[in-house]
Design an enzyme around this catalytic site. Structure first.
Site, PDB file in Angstrom:
ATOM      1  N   CYS A 176      12.967  11.215   7.204  1.00 17.21           N
ATOM      2  CA  CYS A 176      12.880  10.799   8.597  1.00 17.21           C
ATOM      3  C   CYS A 176      14.195  10.970   9.340  1.00 17.21           C
ATOM      4  O   CYS A 176      14.210  11.017  10.567  1.00 17.21           O
ATOM      5  CB  CYS A 176      12.417   9.344   8.679  1.00 17.21           C
ATOM      6  SG  CYS A 176      13.367   8.239   7.632  1.00 17.21           S
ATOM      7  N   GLU A 208       9.081  16.866  15.039  1.00 16.69           N
ATOM      8  CA  GLU A 208       9.697  16.773  13.723  1.00 16.69           C
ATOM      9  C   GLU A 208       9.054  17.782  12.779  1.00 16.69           C
ATOM     10  O   GLU A 208       7.870  17.683  12.454  1.00 16.69           O
ATOM     11  CB  GLU A 208       9.488  15.346  13.206  1.00 16.69           C
ATOM     12  CG  GLU A 208      10.352  14.937  12.050  1.00 16.69           C
ATOM     13  CD  GLU A 208      10.170  13.467  11.711  1.00 16.69           C
ATOM     14  OE1 GLU A 208      11.093  12.881  11.138  1.00 16.69           O
ATOM     15  OE2 GLU A 208       9.094  12.898  12.019  1.00 16.69           O
ATOM     16  N   LYS A 233       0.852  -1.188   0.000  1.00 13.60           N
ATOM     17  CA  LYS A 233       0.000   0.000   0.000  1.00 13.60           C
ATOM     18  C   LYS A 233       0.889   1.239   0.000  1.00 13.60           C
ATOM     19  O   LYS A 233       1.451   1.624   1.008  1.00 13.60           O
ATOM     20  CB  LYS A 233      -0.902   0.027   1.229  1.00 13.60           C
ATOM     21  CG  LYS A 233      -1.865   1.212   1.204  1.00 13.60           C
ATOM     22  CD  LYS A 233      -2.004   1.839   2.566  1.00 13.60           C
ATOM     23  CE  LYS A 233      -2.635   3.205   2.471  1.00 13.60           C
ATOM     24  NZ  LYS A 233      -1.729   4.239   1.909  1.00 13.60           N
ATOM     25  N   GLU A 279       9.305   1.770  11.133  1.00 13.81           N
ATOM     26  CA  GLU A 279      10.286   2.849  11.055  1.00 13.81           C
ATOM     27  C   GLU A 279       9.494   4.131  11.153  1.00 13.81           C
ATOM     28  O   GLU A 279       8.798   4.519  10.206  1.00 13.81           O
ATOM     29  CB  GLU A 279      11.085   2.751   9.755  1.00 13.81           C
ATOM     30  CG  GLU A 279      12.285   3.692   9.721  1.00 13.81           C
ATOM     31  CD  GLU A 279      12.007   4.971   8.956  1.00 13.81           C
ATOM     32  OE1 GLU A 279      11.839   6.013   9.631  1.00 13.81           O
ATOM     33  OE2 GLU A 279      11.955   4.934   7.723  1.00 13.81           O
TER      34      GLU A 279
END
Length: 530
Positions: free
Chosen positions: A333, A430, A224, A299
């Protein structure tokens, strides 16, 4: 637990971008034509002619529309133009994809490792042969500069090459038995059907990093991709078919994210979930996978510190921090989310770093010399604005940038902030954008404390010429990845993953194989024993 209770969270592998904040492109691009520009049309025509511009899902080796005929638009974030309309699938299509993968697993897992390796190698060769077209596709739907996009294809293809080789090195063990008439064997076998959920920021590489080891181990996959960037996934799947990967081994569904997620989580035939995306969604997946006790690797979000010590080489530190922060417009990331600079070098670094950032050319990813493209959508742009406004309201100083770019759309100026404090949003969360906050520290101990003062633990960076400090700080940092005097550290041969709330498991390297294998113990008795 299913995802229906968290339907407002965008199940797309994005970083803290919520569905309620994802308006259509029409709502904020009134000045832009909805018709394709001549330049983009020529690129899409070439991609279509090459057979790589796929818009349907892939189930059992067949390209199919959504069962209800629904489609969703894929936009070019640099212009707002519609690139393509792709099938908008849901639970029914996902269940069929799972069944297809489950049926294919029986034969794929029984092939020899050498046979699976040959298929993966052919896939790698095709990815490399179409590197330019795939790079163009990534730039179209994701926005990153073309050179960077082609680099992603090269990086992503290397995972397929690596795991084509690693497929032949899944070794078991023979353990000395406790009784003389017994033998003990340890086998490693594929876990089964894997559900792989990938983000928009690396729409090809995050696929190959998951699908490569899965297929090498003998698993089959239901993939996906993000709704923002499904075209790269579909192109990669097309090349997998061309490489001779059997029907049903790789399936692709995209569309109604909560329904697709529910189908993957609740199916007992799916034995593994692998996900790259936000910590919030990762927690929901982890909880949802508990119902059928699936193997899970995650992750998740990061809050990477980039620590510059007084003894660092200034040029090395500036160039390394620049690479770690502004790659993909800060939308990775492992981006340096906080730049911690020791007080003795703080002013020199801030000045040199700001000058380097000022030279970054912003624009459409197809433009000559462009190194920073747009943010993925309006929600990402507004998030960056919110973080910068919060920092400035609490005393931060804008050294460079700090506002939307004159290009409009979702372009944001490369930004450097000084006098940043730990309590500011830009330090705590973040930012996922082109904003570099500079924080000052006095001692090594203070830097380590500041760096570790977060729930995240994915990547960290150190710049120093002191070898003893390198070892001390690397070991003290609570992060899964540490770069020393280097801002770009991702590679297919090294394990990638985080600690604390940045995730579980590792991708890449030989360790990435373990995530798709089960260990079986076989005790063999003496058949001649009376």
């Amino acid at each position: 637990m299913t995802l229906s209770g968290v339907a407002r969270v965008a199940f797309v592998g994005s970083r803290r971008i919520f569905a309620s904040h994802l308006p259509s492109m029409q709502s904020y691009t009134p000045a832009f034509s909805r018709q394709m520009s001549v330049g983009m049309k020529s690129v899409t025509d070439r991609l279509r002619d090459s057979g790589l511009l796929r818009t349907q899902g892939l189930i059992g080796g067949k390209w199919i529309d959504a069962y209800d005929g629904k489609t969703l638009e894929v936009h070019n974030p640099a212009t707002g133009e519609v690139i393509a309309n792709v099938s908008c699938m849901g639970g029914k299509e996902t269940k069929d994809a799972i069944s297809s993968a489950f049926d294919a697993f029986n034969s794929w897992s029984k092939l020899t490792a050498a046979e699976r390796s040959k298929g993966l190698r052919k896939w790698y060769d095709l990815l490399m042969a179409h590197k330019e077209e795939l790079g163009q596709l990534i730039t179209l739907e994701q926005g990153k500069p073309l050179k960077e996009a082609v680099g992603e294809v090269d990086y992503g293809a290397k995972f397929i090459e690596f795991y084509a080789e690693e497929a032949k090195r899944v070794y078991g063990d023979i353990i000395p038995a406790t009784l003389p008439d017994r033998r003990i064997f340890v086998l490693k076998q594929p876990v089964g059907v894997a559900g792989a959920i990938t983000p928009w920021n690396f729409p090809l590489a995050m696929i190959t990093r998951k699908v490569g080891p899965a297929l090498a181990c003998g698993c089959t996959v239901v993939l996906k991709p993000s709704e923002f960037t499904p075209l790269s996934a579909l192109a990669a799947a097309e090349l997998a078919l061309q490489a001779g990967i059997p029907p049903g081994v790789v399936n692709v569904v995209m569309g109604n994210a909560p329904d697709i997620g529910d189908a993957l989580l609740t199916s007992p035939q799916v034995r593994k979930i692998t996900f790259t995306g936000s910590t919030a969604v990762g927690k929901k997946l982890m909880a949802g996978a508990a119902g059928t006790v699936k193997k899970v690797s995650l992750e998740l979000g990061g809050n990477a510190p980039c620590i510059v010590f007084d003894d660092a080489d200034l040029n090395v530190a500036v160039n390394g921090a620049l690479a770690a922060k502004f790659r993909n417009s800060g939308q990775t990331c492992v981006c340096a989310n906080r730049v911690l600079v020791q007080e003795g070098i703080y002013e020199k670094f801030a000045d040199a770093f700001s000058k380097a950032v000022k030279n970054l050319k912003v624009g459409d990813g197809f433009g000559e010399g462009v190194v920073q493209g747009p943010l993925i959508n309006k929600a990402a742009l507004e998030k960056v604005e919110t973080f910068v406004e919060d920092a400035v309201s609490k005393g931060a100083k804008v050294l460079l940038g700090g506002r939307r770019h004159s290009l409009g759309m979702t372009f944001y100026e490369p930004t450097v902030l000084s006098n940043v404090k730990s309590e500011m949003l830009v330090s705590r969360e973040e930012v996922f954008g082109p904003v570099a906050p500079l924080l000052c520290f006095k001692t090594e101990e203070e830097a380590i404390h500041m760096a570790n003062d977060t729930n995240a633990g994915l990547a960290a960076y150190i710049f120093t010429n002191n070898l003893q400090r390198t070892w001390r700080v690397s070991e003290a940092l609570e992060y899964g990845l540490v770069g020393v005097n280097e801002g770009l550290i991702s590679t297919e041969v090294a394990p990638f993953g985080g600690v604390k709330q940045s995730g579980l498991g590792r991708e890449g390297s030989k360790y990435g194989m373990d995530e798709f294998l089960e260990i079986k113990y076989v005790c063999l008795g003496d058949m001649n024993r009376k």
